[in-house]
Design a protein around this motif. Structure first.
Motif, short mmCIF file in Angstrom:
data_model
loop_
_atom_site.label_atom_id
_atom_site.label_comp_id
_atom_site.label_asym_id
_atom_site.label_seq_id
_atom_site.Cartn_x
_atom_site.Cartn_y
_atom_site.Cartn_z
N SER A 9 -5.56 5.37 8.71
CA SER A 9 -6.81 5.65 7.92
C SER A 9 -6.69 6.76 6.95
O SER A 9 -5.66 7.41 6.80
N GLN A 10 -7.72 7.03 6.20
CA GLN A 10 -7.82 8.10 5.06
C GLN A 10 -6.98 9.40 5.37
O GLN A 10 -6.95 10.11 6.26
N SER A 68 -7.33 4.53 13.74
CA SER A 68 -8.13 5.59 13.08
C SER A 68 -7.43 6.90 12.73
O SER A 68 -7.78 7.82 12.21
N GLN A 78 0.89 -1.28 0.08
CA GLN A 78 -0.03 -0.02 0.08
C GLN A 78 1.08 1.36 0.11
O GLN A 78 2.03 1.31 0.57
N ASN A 82 -12.40 9.36 12.04
CA ASN A 82 -12.61 8.76 10.83
C ASN A 82 -13.94 7.52 10.92
O ASN A 82 -14.28 7.41 11.80
N LYS A 83 -13.95 7.33 9.55
CA LYS A 83 -15.36 6.35 9.57
C LYS A 83 -14.42 4.88 10.16
O LYS A 83 -13.82 4.24 9.59
N HIS A 84 -15.10 4.36 11.20
CA HIS A 84 -14.75 3.33 12.07
C HIS A 84 -14.95 1.81 11.32
O HIS A 84 -14.35 0.74 11.54
N THR A 141 -14.35 1.20 8.37
CA THR A 141 -12.86 0.84 7.53
C THR A 141 -12.15 0.05 8.38
O THR A 141 -11.17 -0.60 7.81
N LYS A 142 -12.09 0.36 9.65
CA LYS A 142 -10.91 -0.42 10.40
C LYS A 142 -11.44 -1.76 10.63
O LYS A 142 -10.54 -2.59 10.50
N ASP A 186 -12.72 -3.55 8.22
CA ASP A 186 -12.36 -4.08 6.92
C ASP A 186 -11.02 -4.25 6.94
O ASP A 186 -10.55 -5.47 6.42
N ARG A 187 -9.88 -3.40 7.65
CA ARG A 187 -8.54 -3.70 7.55
C ARG A 187 -8.28 -5.10 8.47
O ARG A 187 -7.35 -5.61 7.89
N ARG A 189 -9.22 -8.10 6.41
CA ARG A 189 -8.19 -8.59 5.49
C ARG A 189 -6.68 -9.35 6.28
O ARG A 189 -6.25 -9.94 5.61
#
Length: 350
Positions: free
Chosen positions: A240-241, A214, A51, A254-256, A258-259, A261-262, A265
């Motif tokens: 985060s973003q 975040s 990334q 930030n939008k939690h 997405t955490k 999602d990480r 993965r």
């Protein structure tokens, strides 16, 4: 067929105006050169995730750390002077594998090597391709963990780094007036993490650490410097973003989802490994970890939640009840010494 970035010009000749602009930016420890930033990646013998960001304006690395409030303030503000480059093509050097940056200049490359990779740290280079074949590239590393029983996924702010995330004014005050060398971890937290890194491992092996936060990618070098200075286990950081300067006051917000999602993965990358989750009750860690356990019940060995926000304790205890009902041991603690005792009690540590 190779994709190229037609709107990125060939490297131009430097004019006197450009030269002065670069000097002024350099004085503020900034650069307007195209930069490919490659963060620490991770993978297994068969698959690797890499990334990074492509930036047209970015801060230069910090060279000195001083106990000076103004210096620290300017150093942190610089981290948010960024200009991402969207919709350009990056390629994993030595391969035909390429992808396009998103609106934030972010890219993620999923690489399947031809031969299985050995455990350890590996170097990787990502190239920015232009229409005229002038190439800018960035170098990074990725980690293949050894075949240990456990892995650790940890939050950062108010989990091991004292951040005051529950109060935006306090968080900003600490972030803007301190630096990566002057800030402190919680008592005994480094000892706990180092013990977990070696829990149930053979000589010379360590359990992998993934730091999922975040906090923005802007703070990547800052957090990495803090972790290395305080001797936290070496690991992979998934932040985060990216934020711009006008969004500085929203740092850490930030939008939690997405955490989640990480974390998912990571669990998908290592389906045979059990994980230890470490977080706190200042924001959404308890609900995220409860959701992780609901979706991946067989992959979670235990959960550690630091008590930070009194107002969140009742809700956190309800979520802990759900986790324990699913068969996961949870430690809700104020001091890391208690967390170490819990790890010994459940057999993670001798």
């Amino acid at each position: 067929m190779e994709t190229v970035n037609k709107h990125l010009p060939i490297k131009p000749k430097t004019t006197r105006k450009d030269s002065w602009k670069k000097r002024i930016l350099a004085w503020f420890r900034l650069t307007n050169d195209l930069v490919v930033r490659v963060y620490r990646g991770y993978g297994n013998a068969r698959k690797v995730t890499i990334q990074g960001h492509v930036l047209r304006l970015s801060p230069l690395p910090r060279r000195k750390y001083r106990k000076n409030m103004l210096v620290n303030l300017l150093a942190v503000i610089r981290l948010f002077f960024v200009r991402p480059v969207a919709n350009v093509t990056v390629r994993l050097k030595g391969t035909a594998l390429q992808t396009i940056t998103d609106a934030d200049g972010f890219f993620r490359i999923e690489w399947v090597p031809q031969e299985p990779l050995p455990a350890g740290w590996h170097t990787v280079t990502v190239e920015l391709i232009t229409a005229h074949r002038w190439i800018t590239e960035g170098e990074g590393r990725f980690y293949i963990p050894p075949q240990t029983r456990y892995g650790c996924i940890s939050d950062i702010d108010d989990t091991f780094l004292i951040s005051h995330s529950s109060t935006i004014a306090k968080r900003l005050l600490v972030l803007l007036t301190e630096n990566a060398h002057s800030r402190e971890p919680f008592d005994d937290v480094v000892d706990h993490y180092q013990l977990l890194a070696h829990a149930c491992t053979a000589d010379g092996q360590t359990n992998p650490f993934f730091f999922v936060s975040s906090s923005e990618w802007n703070l990547y070098d800052y957090i990495l410097e803090f972790s290395e200075t305080n001797h936290l286990p070496d690991g992979v950081y998934l932040l985060s973003q990216l934020k711009r300067l006008r969004q500085l006051w929203k740092t850490g917000k930030n939008k939690h989802f997405t955490k989640m999602d990480r974390i998912a993965r990571i669990l998908h990358m290592y389906p045979e490994r059990q994980f230890i989750l470490l977080g706190d009750d200042s924001q959404e860690d308890p609900s995220i970890y409860a959701s992780v356990i609901a979706h991946y019940p067989n992959q979670i060995r235990s959960v550690y939640l630091r008590q930070i926000n009194v107002r969140n304790q009742e809700r956190t205890k309800t979520l802990i009840g759900q986790m324990e009902k699913a068969g996961v041991s949870v430690c809700y603690f104020r001091h890391s010494a208690r967390a170490i005792e819990h790890s010994q009690h459940i057999g993670l540590l001798p």
